[in-house]
Design a protein around this motif. Structure first.
Motif, PDB file in Angstrom:
ATOM      1  N   PHE A 430       0.659  -1.132   0.145  1.00  0.00           N
ATOM      2  CA  PHE A 430      -0.071  -0.124   0.008  1.00  0.00           C
ATOM      3  C   PHE A 430       0.775   1.459  -0.004  1.00  0.00           C
ATOM      4  O   PHE A 430       0.269   2.454   0.134  1.00  0.00           O
ATOM      5  N   LEU A 431       2.110   1.433  -0.061  1.00  0.00           N
ATOM      6  CA  LEU A 431       3.097   2.201   0.063  1.00  0.00           C
ATOM      7  C   LEU A 431       2.850   2.915  -1.211  1.00  0.00           C
ATOM      8  O   LEU A 431       3.133   2.558  -2.204  1.00  0.00           O
ATOM      9  N   ARG A 432       2.454   4.251  -1.239  1.00  0.00           N
ATOM     10  CA  ARG A 432       2.591   5.248  -2.439  1.00  0.00           C
ATOM     11  C   ARG A 432       3.922   5.440  -3.070  1.00  0.00           C
ATOM     12  O   ARG A 432       4.756   5.383  -2.442  1.00  0.00           O
ATOM     13  N   GLY A 433       3.935   4.929  -4.355  1.00  0.00           N
ATOM     14  CA  GLY A 433       5.332   4.781  -4.999  1.00  0.00           C
ATOM     15  C   GLY A 433       5.934   3.646  -4.813  1.00  0.00           C
ATOM     16  O   GLY A 433       7.269   3.522  -5.349  1.00  0.00           O
ATOM     17  N   GLY A 434       5.760   2.784  -4.203  1.00  0.00           N
ATOM     18  CA  GLY A 434       6.183   1.634  -4.021  1.00  0.00           C
ATOM     19  C   GLY A 434       7.518   1.556  -3.142  1.00  0.00           C
ATOM     20  O   GLY A 434       7.603   2.594  -2.329  1.00  0.00           O
ATOM     21  N   LEU A 435       8.612   0.763  -3.538  1.00  0.00           N
ATOM     22  CA  LEU A 435       9.995   0.712  -2.897  1.00  0.00           C
ATOM     23  C   LEU A 435      10.658   2.175  -3.327  1.00  0.00           C
ATOM     24  O   LEU A 435      11.742   2.630  -2.584  1.00  0.00           O
ATOM     25  N   ARG A 436      10.436   2.704  -4.305  1.00  0.00           N
ATOM     26  CA  ARG A 436      10.970   3.858  -4.753  1.00  0.00           C
ATOM     27  C   ARG A 436      11.323   4.936  -3.804  1.00  0.00           C
ATOM     28  O   ARG A 436      12.351   5.594  -3.771  1.00  0.00           O
ATOM     29  N   ASP A 437      10.404   5.380  -2.980  1.00  0.00           N
ATOM     30  CA  ASP A 437      10.468   6.322  -1.953  1.00  0.00           C
ATOM     31  C   ASP A 437      10.747   5.960  -0.570  1.00  0.00           C
ATOM     32  O   ASP A 437      10.724   6.863   0.257  1.00  0.00           O
ATOM     33  N   VAL A 438      10.903   4.592  -0.503  1.00  0.00           N
ATOM     34  CA  VAL A 438      11.458   4.154   0.893  1.00  0.00           C
ATOM     35  C   VAL A 438      13.020   4.303   1.047  1.00  0.00           C
ATOM     36  O   VAL A 438      13.779   3.660   0.077  1.00  0.00           O
ATOM     37  N   PRO A 439      13.373   4.934   2.163  1.00  0.00           N
ATOM     38  CA  PRO A 439      14.827   5.059   2.373  1.00  0.00           C
ATOM     39  C   PRO A 439      15.550   3.590   2.501  1.00  0.00           C
ATOM     40  O   PRO A 439      15.022   2.757   2.915  1.00  0.00           O
ATOM     41  N   ALA A 440      16.864   3.824   2.278  1.00  0.00           N
ATOM     42  CA  ALA A 440      17.556   2.712   2.567  1.00  0.00           C
ATOM     43  C   ALA A 440      17.535   2.441   4.181  1.00  0.00           C
ATOM     44  O   ALA A 440      17.493   3.369   4.820  1.00  0.00           O
ATOM     45  N   GLN A 441      17.780   1.398   4.455  1.00  0.00           N
ATOM     46  CA  GLN A 441      17.736   1.095   5.942  1.00  0.00           C
ATOM     47  C   GLN A 441      18.633   2.101   6.813  1.00  0.00           C
ATOM     48  O   GLN A 441      19.737   1.991   6.633  1.00  0.00           O
ATOM     49  N   PHE A 442      17.730   2.275   7.913  1.00  0.00           N
ATOM     50  CA  PHE A 442      18.695   3.192   8.754  1.00  0.00           C
ATOM     51  C   PHE A 442      19.652   2.445   9.499  1.00  0.00           C
ATOM     52  O   PHE A 442      19.672   1.301   9.762  1.00  0.00           O
TER      53      PHE A 442
END
Length: 616
Positions: A430-442
């Motif tokens: 359900f994340l808008r934009g898929g993984l594209r906008d998810v930052p690299a792991q902290f």
């Protein structure tokens, strides 16, 4: 155990009494027995404290506390279990004490050993010490992050407190959403707590095993504890290793029975909590030590009549072994909406389930005036427990991913790809934009620690789950949910001596022949009910979420989805989320897999819908 807060004016403007009073009052639930404050001579620093009186509950334990010479001031949340031994050592060196509290022992330890005191402590803590001569502020958090410490830094001021929501509601910071953190929490609810990041852009977390100096308006943060540097030499034979584990565990329980107020335990009937209560009973039979609470026979059992996670029969067996008459708290369908908004608010973050059961059991302790609970947290991540038959694929996958070693950027991206495959395979993304906008792991605590070359995949996985992913998240939940009622939770399995020893053990003595926690089971032979000692059933301390979502919570989810929360809409494809939730509601098909996939979104929307948040 308490709530602590502080404000430092970077530009010299005096701190107003109302500012520290408001910040401290937002922590009132953590310390229902009193409030204190202290201002520096030029009033550019203020400490606030809410007291939960456990050691030296009289006037001698009040905080903020000043050293005998007036130079150092402390606010402290937690317990130093070996304070009696440290006090004797300091007295032999000439220290004079005015109270019977462990807080005063910390002050004397600071004056004797400075930062070196931290490695001498056996306990859990978040503390701040101000030097009135040098004008320097020192803050530190315990080895494994049992006690929280959040802070915010701006050109005008430095502010710290025991909870994120206190900082956000204090009026001292802007309180805007960090969308990167929100996305990562929705992708992986265990992937943030071990980092310094929080949902609030302005708030940072002092990570476990770290300390911090504020000098002339500049922050210096460093890591003072790394478990891998303290792994001890092991006994030669398996029998000796088992014996040593038992000695350390019994010592850990005994130390945590030191209290000037009644103590008890939350008993589930599983191995961990049963081992704790049986060890408490054994300690009494062996002879109680100095300052041990003689009022300890208090066991609290949450029962779920008709639910698959009900462990009452096992809890009854463990309580009978320990000769304790437990208090039973039945949690059923009617509790689905009980104090729902308050529970979500008290949890102060996003999780994979609604923690009503935990919140209710600690409320019951408070109602019966039992202030301390010895619980079994940490044993699962220390010795393994998440890979048993009968668990859902979602939870198995979540825990596997939480434990994947990530010592390089490539490995971290690999973790993200695995998570993406998991979510896409399940058809719920359900994340808008898929993984594209998810930052690299902290960056998480322990990610880059140089682990022994001979460690296998299980030891490496457990090290990461313990320090960086699963356990930090669980510790946060239990701190917030217990302290919502002014209850202190002590964790014998997280005694640093037991942790370092167990971490050093080979995998085969932790997991073998279909059993986890092998060494603990062997150490408890003859010391607890055999059916529990060798039981393989692993049930988490969770509310009966599928039953609730198929029942009373169904209407609540619809009302929540109908709310207009712009910050949530910016990061989530709400139409797809709504379709999935309505389908599950209509067919009453909620199960633990769907709960694990979707509840974090519902939790996030509720949280972002509160008035606390400001526009960026």
């Amino acid at each position: 155990m308490c709530g602590i807060a502080g404000i430092v004016s970077i530009r010299g403007k005096p701190v107003e009494p109302g500012e520290i009073s408001r910040l401290t009052s937002l922590l009132a639930h953590r310390g229902p027995f009193g409030e204190g404050s202290w201002f520096s001579a030029d009033r550019d620093l203020a400490f606030g404290h809410r007291r939960l009186a456990i050691i030296d509950p009289g006037a001698g334990g009040y905080q903020p506390m000043q050293s005998a010479d007036g130079r150092h001031i402390i606010v402290f949340n937690g317990e130093i279990y070996n304070f009696l031994e440290l006090r004797s050592e300091l007295e032999a060196a000439g220290a004079v004490f005015r109270s019977q509290s462990d807080t005063e022992v910390i002050l004397a330890a600071w004056q004797a050993w400075r930062e070196g005191m931290l490695t001498r402590f056996n306990g859990m803590w978040a503390l701040a010490i101000f030097d009135t001569h040098s004008k320097e502020l020192f803050l530190a958090r315990d080895r494994f992050g049992i006690k929280p410490l959040l802070y915010a830094m701006s050109p005008e001021r430095f502010v710290f407190a025991s909870e994120q929501r206190a900082l956000m509601r204090s009026g001292l910071i802007a309180a805007t959403l960090d969308a990167d953190v929100a996305r990562r929490l929705l992708l992986d609810a265990f992937g943030v707590e071990g980092s310094e990041r929080t949902l609030c852009r302005e708030v940072r977390r002092l990570q476990a095993g770290h300390c911090m100096w504020l000098r002339q308006g500049r922050l210096e943060i460093k890591r003072w504890w790394r478990t891998v540097d303290h792994l001890p030499a092991l006994p030669t034979s398996d029998a000796e290793r088992v014996e040593r584990f038992g000695e350390l565990f019994r010592s850990a329980v005994a130390l945590r029975m030191r209290s000037d107020v009644p103590i008890g335990t939350c008993l589930s009937g599983g191995f961990d909590s049963s081992a704790v209560i049986c060890a408490m009973a054994a300690h009494e039979r062996a002879g109680m030590g100095p300052r041990d609470s003689i009022s300890w026979r208090h066991a609290f059992v949450a029962t779920f009549p008709g639910a698959i996670n009900d462990e009452r029969p096992m809890a009854e067996e463990a309580a009978a072994w320990a000769d304790v008459a437990p208090t039973y708290l039945e949690i059923g369908r009617d509790d689905a909406l009980t104090e729902l908004d308050r529970i979500l608010d008290d949890n102060d973050d996003v999780y994979i389930a609604l923690p009503t059961a935990v919140w209710l059991i600690y409320r019951e302790l408070s109602r019966q005036n039992v202030t301390v609970s010895l619980d079994g947290h940490g044993a699962d991540e220390l010795m393994g427990a998440y890979f048993q038959e009968g668990q859902s694929a979602t939870f198995r996958m979540r825990n596997m991913l939480a434990g994947v070693s990530s010592s390089s950027a490539l490995a971290r991206r690999g973790v993200d790809l695995l998570r993406a495959l998991m979510i896409r395979r399940q058809g719920h993304y359900f994340l808008r934009g898929g993984l594209r906008d998810v930052p690299a792991q902290f960056a998480l605590v322990g990610d880059d620690d140089p682990l022994p070359r001979d460690w296998g995949p299980l030891n490496r996985r457990l090290y990461r789950m313990f320090h960086g992913t699963v356990l930090p998240t669980i510790l946060r939940n239990f701190d917030r949910l217990s302290m919502a009622h002014g209850i202190e939770v002590r964790m014998p399995f997280m005694d640093w001596r037991l942790v370092t020893y167990t971490m050093a053990l080979p995998e085969t003595i932790k997991s073998s022949d279909g059993y986890t926690k092998v060494i603990a089971r062997r150490a408890m032979e003859g010391r607890m009910p055999e059916s529990i000692r060798m039981g393989r059933r692993k049930v988490g301390f969770n509310s009966p979420m599928p039953e609730w979502l198929n029942g009373a919570l169904s209407d609540w989810t619809i009302a929540l989805l109908d709310r207009n929360v712009p910050a949530f809409t910016e990061i989530v494809e709400e139409n797809r989320l709504r379709e999935a939730v309505l389908r599950l509601n209509r067919t009453k098909a909620w199960d633990w897999e769907s709960v694990g996939r979707i509840w974090p979104y519902l939790n996030m929307k509720w949280m972002l819908g509160q008035s606390t948040w400001q526009s960026p």
